[in-house]
Design an enzyme around this catalytic site. Structure first.
Site, PDB file in Angstrom:
ATOM      1  N   LYS A 183       0.832  -1.197   0.000  1.00  0.00           N
ATOM      2  CA  LYS A 183       0.000   0.000   0.000  1.00  0.00           C
ATOM      3  C   LYS A 183       0.869   1.249   0.000  1.00  0.00           C
ATOM      4  O   LYS A 183       1.945   1.269   0.609  1.00  0.00           O
ATOM      5  CB  LYS A 183      -0.917  -0.003   1.224  1.00  0.00           C
ATOM      6  CG  LYS A 183      -1.855  -1.197   1.281  1.00  0.00           C
ATOM      7  CD  LYS A 183      -2.775  -1.226   0.083  1.00  0.00           C
ATOM      8  CE  LYS A 183      -3.773  -2.372   0.180  1.00  0.00           C
ATOM      9  NZ  LYS A 183      -4.613  -2.445  -1.041  1.00  0.00           N
ATOM     10  N   ASP A 212      -0.181   0.298  -4.434  1.00  0.00           N
ATOM     11  CA  ASP A 212      -1.635   0.502  -4.493  1.00  0.00           C
ATOM     12  C   ASP A 212      -2.027   1.676  -3.592  1.00  0.00           C
ATOM     13  O   ASP A 212      -1.822   1.635  -2.387  1.00  0.00           O
ATOM     14  CB  ASP A 212      -2.330  -0.781  -4.004  1.00  0.00           C
ATOM     15  CG  ASP A 212      -3.852  -0.689  -4.049  1.00  0.00           C
ATOM     16  OD1 ASP A 212      -4.376   0.344  -4.512  1.00  0.00           O
ATOM     17  OD2 ASP A 212      -4.505  -1.664  -3.627  1.00  0.00           O
ATOM     18  N   GLU A 238      -1.312   1.169  -8.786  1.00  0.00           N
ATOM     19  CA  GLU A 238      -2.730   0.802  -8.729  1.00  0.00           C
ATOM     20  C   GLU A 238      -3.612   1.892  -8.136  1.00  0.00           C
ATOM     21  O   GLU A 238      -3.254   2.503  -7.127  1.00  0.00           O
ATOM     22  CB  GLU A 238      -2.854  -0.482  -7.889  1.00  0.00           C
ATOM     23  CG  GLU A 238      -4.294  -0.970  -7.684  1.00  0.00           C
ATOM     24  CD  GLU A 238      -4.333  -2.318  -6.978  1.00  0.00           C
ATOM     25  OE1 GLU A 238      -3.394  -3.115  -7.160  1.00  0.00           O
ATOM     26  OE2 GLU A 238      -5.292  -2.570  -6.234  1.00  0.00           O
ATOM     27  N   HIS A 321      -9.132  -8.295  -8.386  1.00  0.00           N
ATOM     28  CA  HIS A 321      -8.966  -8.056  -6.947  1.00  0.00           C
ATOM     29  C   HIS A 321      -9.635  -9.207  -6.196  1.00  0.00           C
ATOM     30  O   HIS A 321     -10.540  -9.846  -6.705  1.00  0.00           O
ATOM     31  CB  HIS A 321      -9.667  -6.734  -6.612  1.00  0.00           C
ATOM     32  CG  HIS A 321      -9.991  -6.520  -5.169  1.00  0.00           C
ATOM     33  ND1 HIS A 321     -11.179  -6.961  -4.600  1.00  0.00           N
ATOM     34  CD2 HIS A 321      -9.310  -5.909  -4.177  1.00  0.00           C
ATOM     35  CE1 HIS A 321     -11.189  -6.608  -3.322  1.00  0.00           C
ATOM     36  NE2 HIS A 321     -10.074  -5.968  -3.041  1.00  0.00           N
ATOM     37  N   GLU A 340      -5.301 -11.926  -7.827  1.00  0.00           N
ATOM     38  CA  GLU A 340      -4.707 -11.582  -6.550  1.00  0.00           C
ATOM     39  C   GLU A 340      -4.810 -12.778  -5.601  1.00  0.00           C
ATOM     40  O   GLU A 340      -5.592 -13.712  -5.838  1.00  0.00           O
ATOM     41  CB  GLU A 340      -5.440 -10.365  -5.950  1.00  0.00           C
ATOM     42  CG  GLU A 340      -4.740  -9.739  -4.765  1.00  0.00           C
ATOM     43  CD  GLU A 340      -5.328  -8.366  -4.386  1.00  0.00           C
ATOM     44  OE1 GLU A 340      -6.420  -8.010  -4.885  1.00  0.00           O
ATOM     45  OE2 GLU A 340      -4.686  -7.663  -3.591  1.00  0.00           O
TER      46      GLU A 340
HETATM   47 MG    MG Z   1      -6.356  -2.340  -4.581  1.00  0.00          MG
END
Ligand code: MG
Length: 389
Positions: A183, A212, A238, A321, A340
Site C-alpha cells: 500500500k 496501491d 494501482e 482483486h 490476486e
Molecule cells: Mg487495490
C-alpha cells in the site's frame, strides 16, 4: 432438481490493518449456502458463496429481495434446458427482477455472494471443478495449467516500520511468489518512498513490486507519486485516484509510461466500459481488476469478458482483486491474466486450497467438484458453522 433453501449470515474478517483510506477493524462479509435436493456421492449438493473484502455484509439485500424472489419462483424456471442442473443465468435474471439499471453498489456485492453459491452448486451437480466446467462450456475446452498470482499485502499496520514490511516481503518471496504488492498513500511521499525502497531491498527487481494507493490521490498528488516512482520500474501503480475519476486516470496515463491497474471498485460491465472508453487505459500496458465477487458474480463476469474483447482488449489484461477461489477458477478455466491472492490477510476467506503449493509466482486449480471451498479447511468449517450446514 430444485433449490430447497438459501441461507445467509454475516462473517467477521476484522483485522488491525489499514490502507490509505479505510481500516479493517469492523470489516464483515456475507456468506451464503444454497441447499438443493440433488445428491452427489451420497451427499446433498450445497453451494457456498461469499463476497470479497472491502465491502460490508449485505444481509438486508439478500434477505429482503434476492432470496425471496428465488424461493417464490417456479423451480423448473431456474433450471437449464435439460432440467438437470441449475441455470446460473436464469437464476441471476430472477433475483435481479425489478432492479433498475445503474447505481451499482452494495446490490452488486450481495449478488456476488449469491451468484458464487449458485455456480458452486451448479459445478457440484455437474460433478466438475468449476474451472473445468467454465473451460468446457465457455472456452472451447482450453484452460491454464498454472495461474499467475500475487499477494495483496504491505498494509499499514499500526506501528509498522520498514523492517516489518521487509519481513512480510521476505515471507512472500520464500512462499514462492514473484510479484508482491504494498500500500501507498497512507503516509507522505517521502515515507512511502522509504517503504518502497525497503521492499525493493528484499525483492530486488522493481518488476517484482506493485503499489496501491486505494483511490486516495487527487491529480497533483497522483502525478507527484508517478514521477517519483517511475525510476523504480514497478510492476504496476494501482488505483491512484477515485475509482470513478476517469479523467484523472487518463491524464495520469499520459504522463506515466509504465503499467497501471484499476477497477476493483467498478461493480458492473458498463462501469468498466466507461473506464476503457474514457480512462485512457492502454490495452498493452494496463490491468483491469474488476472483482467478480463484488460485481454481480461470475454470471456478470462472463459478460464482462465478452464486452472488453469486443472493445479490443485481451482477457489476459484482467487480474481480479479479491484473492478468492472463484477468481482462481475463472483464471484457470477462462484464461484471464491471473488473480490476486491473500495468503496473510482476510482469513479464513483469503487464499486458495490448503495443500496446493505456490511455485514461481503461480499456482494451479483443484480437482474436486465445485469451487473448492472444502479444500480450505478453516474457511469451510466456519462456513458450515455460520450457515448450519
Ligand atoms: Mg487495490
Amino acid at each position: 432438481m430444485k433449490i430447497l433453501e438459501i441461507r445467509e449470515n454475516t462473517a467477521s474478517i476484522r483485522s488491525p490493518i489499514r490502507n490509505a483510506v479505510i481500516d479493517f477493524s469492523q470489516m464483515t462479509i456475507s456468506v451464503v449456502a444454497l441447499i438443493t435436493d440433488a445428491v452427489r456421492d451420497g451427499r446433498p449438493v450445497i453451494g457456498y458463496g461469499f463476497h470479497s473484502n472491502g465491502r460490508y455484509a449485505q444481509g438486508g439485500i439478500l434477505r429482503e429481495r434476492f432470496i425471496p424472489r428465488l424461493m417464490a419462483a417456479d423451480a423448473d424456471g431456474l433450471l437449464d434446458e435439460h432440467g438437470e442442473n441449475l441455470d446460473p443465468f436464469r437464476i441471476w435474471d430472477c433475483f435481479m427482477r425489478n432492479e433498475k439499471p445503474g447505481g451499482h453498489g452494495d446490490r452488486a456485492v450481495a449478488a456476488g455472494a449469491l451468484d458464487m453459491a449458485v455456480w458452486d452448486a451448479a459445478a457440484k451437480t455437474a460433478g466438475l471443478p468449476l474451472w473445468k466446467l467454465l473451460s468446457e462450456r465457455y472456452n472451447g475446452g482450453r484452460f491454464d495449467e498454472r495461474v499467475a498470482i500475487y499477494p495483496g499485502g504491505g498494509y499499514y499496520y499500526p506501528g509498522k516500520e520498514v523492517a516489518q514490511l521487509q519481513a512480510e516481503m521476505r515471507g512472500y518471496d520464500e512462499a514462492g511468489y514473484r510479484v508482491a504488492k504494498m500500500k501507498i498513500g497512507g503516509a507522505d511521499l517521502d515515507t512511502d518512498l522509504r517503504r518502497i525502497e525497503g521492499a525493493l531491498q528484499v525483492l530486488g527487481d522493481g518488476a517484482r513490486l506493485a503499489v496501491d494507493a486505494n483511490g486516495r490521490f487527487d491529480l497533483p498528488t497522483a502525478a507527484a507519486y508517478a514521477r517519483a516512482i517511475e525510476p523504480y520500474g514497478l510492476f504496476w501503480y494501482e488505483e491512484p485516484g477515485d475509482p470513478l475519476d476517469y479523467a484523472l486516470q487518463a491524464e495520469l496515463g499520459a504522463i506515466y509510461p509504465r503499467s497501471m491497474a484499476t477497477g476493483e471498485n467498478l461493480f458492473s460491465t458498463p462501469d468498466v466500459v466507461n473506464l476503457i472508453r474514457f480512462g485512457g487505459m492502454r490495452p498493452e500496458l494496463d490491468w483491469i481488476q474488476a472483482d467478480p465477487a463484488l460485481s454481480y458474480g461470475l454470471t456478470e463476469y462472463l459478460r464482462l469478458i465478452e464486452t472488453i474483447e469486443s472493445l479490443g482488449w485481451s482477457r489476459r489484461r484482467l487480474m481480479p482483486h479479491g484473492g478468492h477461489q472463484l477468481s482462481l477458477n475463472i483464471a484457470a478455466g477462462l484464461q484471464i491474466g491471473g488473480t490476486e491472492s491473500y495468503p496473510a490477510v482476510f482469513q479464513p476467506y483469503g487464499g486458495f486450497a490448503d495443500d496446493i503449493p505456490i511455485e514461481n509466482g503461480t499456482t494451479r486449480a483443484h480437482d474436486t467438484p465445485g469451487i473448492g471451498v472444502e479444500l480450505k479447511a478453516e474457511m469451510f468449517s466456519e462456513l458450515r458453522r455460520l450457515l448450519e450446514t
